[in-house]
Design a protein around this motif. Structure first.
Motif, PDB file in Angstrom:
ATOM      1  N   ASN A  98       0.822  -1.211   0.000  1.00  0.00           N
ATOM      2  CA  ASN A  98       0.000   0.000   0.000  1.00  0.00           C
ATOM      3  C   ASN A  98       0.857   1.262   0.000  1.00  0.00           C
ATOM      4  OD1 ASN A  98      -2.242  -1.630   0.059  1.00  0.00           O
ATOM      5  ND2 ASN A  98      -2.532  -1.488   2.262  1.00  0.00           N
ATOM      6  N   LEU A  99       1.978   1.234   0.712  1.00  0.00           N
ATOM      7  CA  LEU A  99       2.867   2.399   0.698  1.00  0.00           C
ATOM      8  C   LEU A  99       3.460   2.620  -0.685  1.00  0.00           C
ATOM      9  CD1 LEU A  99       4.805   2.144   4.088  1.00  0.00           C
ATOM     10  CD2 LEU A  99       3.124   3.861   3.418  1.00  0.00           C
ATOM     11  N   ALA A 100       3.821   1.540  -1.370  1.00  0.00           N
ATOM     12  CA  ALA A 100       4.379   1.682  -2.714  1.00  0.00           C
ATOM     13  C   ALA A 100       3.347   2.272  -3.671  1.00  0.00           C
ATOM     14  CB  ALA A 100       4.872   0.323  -3.220  1.00  0.00           C
ATOM     15  N   ILE A 101       2.114   1.769  -3.604  1.00  0.00           N
ATOM     16  CA  ILE A 101       1.068   2.278  -4.500  1.00  0.00           C
ATOM     17  C   ILE A 101       0.722   3.721  -4.153  1.00  0.00           C
ATOM     18  CG2 ILE A 101      -1.325   1.959  -5.217  1.00  0.00           C
ATOM     19  CD1 ILE A 101      -0.968  -1.025  -4.755  1.00  0.00           C
ATOM     20  N   ALA A 102       0.562   4.027  -2.855  1.00  0.00           N
ATOM     21  CA  ALA A 102       0.225   5.392  -2.451  1.00  0.00           C
ATOM     22  C   ALA A 102       1.338   6.372  -2.811  1.00  0.00           C
ATOM     23  CB  ALA A 102      -0.059   5.434  -0.946  1.00  0.00           C
ATOM     24  N   SER A 103       2.586   5.964  -2.661  1.00  0.00           N
ATOM     25  CA  SER A 103       3.704   6.840  -3.008  1.00  0.00           C
ATOM     26  C   SER A 103       3.733   7.130  -4.501  1.00  0.00           C
ATOM     27  CB  SER A 103       5.028   6.198  -2.578  1.00  0.00           C
ATOM     28  OG  SER A 103       5.049   5.977  -1.188  1.00  0.00           O
ATOM     29  N   PHE A 104       3.427   6.118  -5.305  1.00  0.00           N
ATOM     30  CA  PHE A 104       3.419   6.321  -6.753  1.00  0.00           C
ATOM     31  C   PHE A 104       2.360   7.344  -7.161  1.00  0.00           C
ATOM     32  CE2 PHE A 104       1.438   5.170 -10.827  1.00  0.00           C
ATOM     33  CZ  PHE A 104       2.498   5.385 -11.679  1.00  0.00           C
ATOM     34  N   PHE A 105       1.133   7.174  -6.681  1.00  0.00           N
ATOM     35  CA  PHE A 105       0.064   8.087  -7.081  1.00  0.00           C
ATOM     36  C   PHE A 105       0.263   9.483  -6.488  1.00  0.00           C
ATOM     37  CE2 PHE A 105      -2.170   4.086  -7.969  1.00  0.00           C
ATOM     38  CZ  PHE A 105      -2.655   4.373  -9.234  1.00  0.00           C
ATOM     39  N   THR A 106       0.803   9.555  -5.280  1.00  0.00           N
ATOM     40  CA  THR A 106       1.098  10.870  -4.709  1.00  0.00           C
ATOM     41  C   THR A 106       2.150  11.590  -5.536  1.00  0.00           C
ATOM     42  OG1 THR A 106       0.557  10.040  -2.495  1.00  0.00           O
ATOM     43  CG2 THR A 106       1.833  12.078  -2.638  1.00  0.00           C
ATOM     44  N   GLY A 107       3.172  10.869  -5.947  1.00  0.00           N
ATOM     45  CA  GLY A 107       4.189  11.474  -6.793  1.00  0.00           C
ATOM     46  C   GLY A 107       3.639  11.929  -8.135  1.00  0.00           C
ATOM     47  N   MET A 108       2.735  11.132  -8.731  1.00  0.00           N
ATOM     48  CA  MET A 108       2.136  11.530 -10.001  1.00  0.00           C
ATOM     49  C   MET A 108       1.289  12.787  -9.847  1.00  0.00           C
ATOM     50  SD  MET A 108       3.179   9.600 -12.402  1.00  0.00           S
ATOM     51  CE  MET A 108       1.997  10.122 -13.638  1.00  0.00           C
ATOM     52  N   ILE A 109       0.534  12.886  -8.745  1.00  0.00           N
ATOM     53  CA  ILE A 109      -0.289  14.083  -8.525  1.00  0.00           C
ATOM     54  C   ILE A 109       0.588  15.315  -8.340  1.00  0.00           C
ATOM     55  CG2 ILE A 109      -1.890  15.172  -6.904  1.00  0.00           C
ATOM     56  CD1 ILE A 109      -3.106  12.413  -6.439  1.00  0.00           C
ATOM     57  N   LEU A 110       1.660  15.188  -7.572  1.00  0.00           N
ATOM     58  CA  LEU A 110       2.561  16.318  -7.380  1.00  0.00           C
ATOM     59  C   LEU A 110       3.246  16.709  -8.688  1.00  0.00           C
ATOM     60  CD1 LEU A 110       4.185  15.345  -3.945  1.00  0.00           C
ATOM     61  CD2 LEU A 110       2.390  17.017  -4.373  1.00  0.00           C
ATOM     62  N   PHE A 111       3.618  15.698  -9.482  1.00  0.00           N
ATOM     63  CA  PHE A 111       4.272  15.992 -10.753  1.00  0.00           C
ATOM     64  C   PHE A 111       3.328  16.729 -11.703  1.00  0.00           C
ATOM     65  CE2 PHE A 111       5.030  14.632 -15.162  1.00  0.00           C
ATOM     66  CZ  PHE A 111       6.304  15.161 -15.349  1.00  0.00           C
ATOM     67  N   LEU A 112       2.088  16.254 -11.800  1.00  0.00           N
ATOM     68  CA  LEU A 112       1.134  16.908 -12.698  1.00  0.00           C
ATOM     69  C   LEU A 112       0.768  18.304 -12.213  1.00  0.00           C
ATOM     70  CD1 LEU A 112      -1.262  13.916 -13.504  1.00  0.00           C
ATOM     71  CD2 LEU A 112       0.490  14.917 -14.973  1.00  0.00           C
TER      72      LEU A 112
END
Length: 272
Positions: A98-112
């Motif tokens: 769950n941390l890996a998945i949450a970190s990925f989507f959080t990073g994508m939101i910050l990047f966008l």
């Protein structure tokens, strides 16, 4: 004669050393979180081993490999013929995933948000009504259902008048669609976990998603450079076509999938 004896003894000794090293590696491979996680049927390259040595990448790699080995070991030791229902503890398996998945989507939101900031237009003028009024994007489907006036039947018994107004008809369409979405989980009571196991319900889901998209596009028909009548027809034709194609594809895949699933979980012999 002595040369042959010496050669056989040498081969026997090398085989014994190989078996001993293999046993040592198998003893080192454990699934309790303290041993070495084995690679998946291949030796990882130097760059892969380096990437797995530190940080989240190593934790994620160990999680997936350990989960795979635990599942494999438990199924080999099981005496059940039917599929076993296995689970893994919350820590560290579920937490790391769950941390890996949450970190990925959080990073994508910050990047966008950093690369594509939203455009702030001019302030609204309260004294003038805009030519096109649209709700928020997640309500386009509901707004599109309010524009189903062409489907509102005109009854000859009433002299060509409609039984209800187009606005009331649109509200009733919202009630029907929401009711169908709410009742589907009660109709589909199967235990399938993958679309290929129940092609019909998978086709219903795909058709519903496509219909939500097409009716959302139809809600903004004033902004779409397409004939309104063609857009109206595609709104209802595309979901049916997408659902039928999904059903046909999954139906053809089901036989091979069932065989692979049975061979894995029920340990059946391959057909001769």
């Amino acid at each position: 004669m002595s040369d042959n004896t010496t050669t056989s003894n040498t081969n026997t000794g090398s085989d014994a050393d190989t078996d001993a090293s293999t046993d040592a590696r198998e003893r080192d491979i454990r699934t309790d979180g303290t041993g070495i996680v084995a690679p998946d049927d291949e030796t990882p390259a130097w760059s892969e081993r380096k990437n797995r040595s530190t940080g989240l990448s190593r934790l994620t790699y160990e999680y997936f490999e350990r989960a795979r080995r635990e599942d494999q070991d438990l199924r080999q030791e099981s005496d059940y013929v039917e599929r076993d229902v296995l689970a893994f503890p919350t820590w560290p398996h579920e937490i790391i995933r769950n941390l890996a998945i949450a970190s990925f989507f959080t990073g994508m939101i910050l990047f966008l948000s950093a690369t594509l900031p939203p455009h702030i237009g001019s302030p609204a003028n309260p004294s003038s009504t805009p030519a096109i009024i649209l709700p928020d994007w997640y309500l386009y489907w509901s707004f599109g259902l309010l524009k189903l006036g062409p489907l509102n039947p005109e009854l000859a018994i009433l002299g060509g008048e409609k039984l209800m107004s187009d606005r009331t008809y649109g509200v009733l369409a919202n009630v029907v669609v929401v009711g169908v979405v709410a009742i589907v989980p009660f109709l589909n009571k199967g235990s399938a976990r993958r679309p290929v196991e129940q092609p019909f319900w998978a086709a219903v889901g795909v058709g519903g998603v496509i219909f939500a998209f097409t009716i959302s596009v139809y809600s903004a028909k004033n902004l779409i450079p397409m004939n309104v009548h063609l857009l109206f027809d595609l709104t209802f034709i595309l979901p049916v076509v997408a659902g039928f194609v999904t059903w046909a594809v999954l139906k053809t895949m089901r036989e091979g999938y069932s065989y692979d699933l049975n061979r894995r979980y029920y340990r059946l012999r391959p057909p001769k």
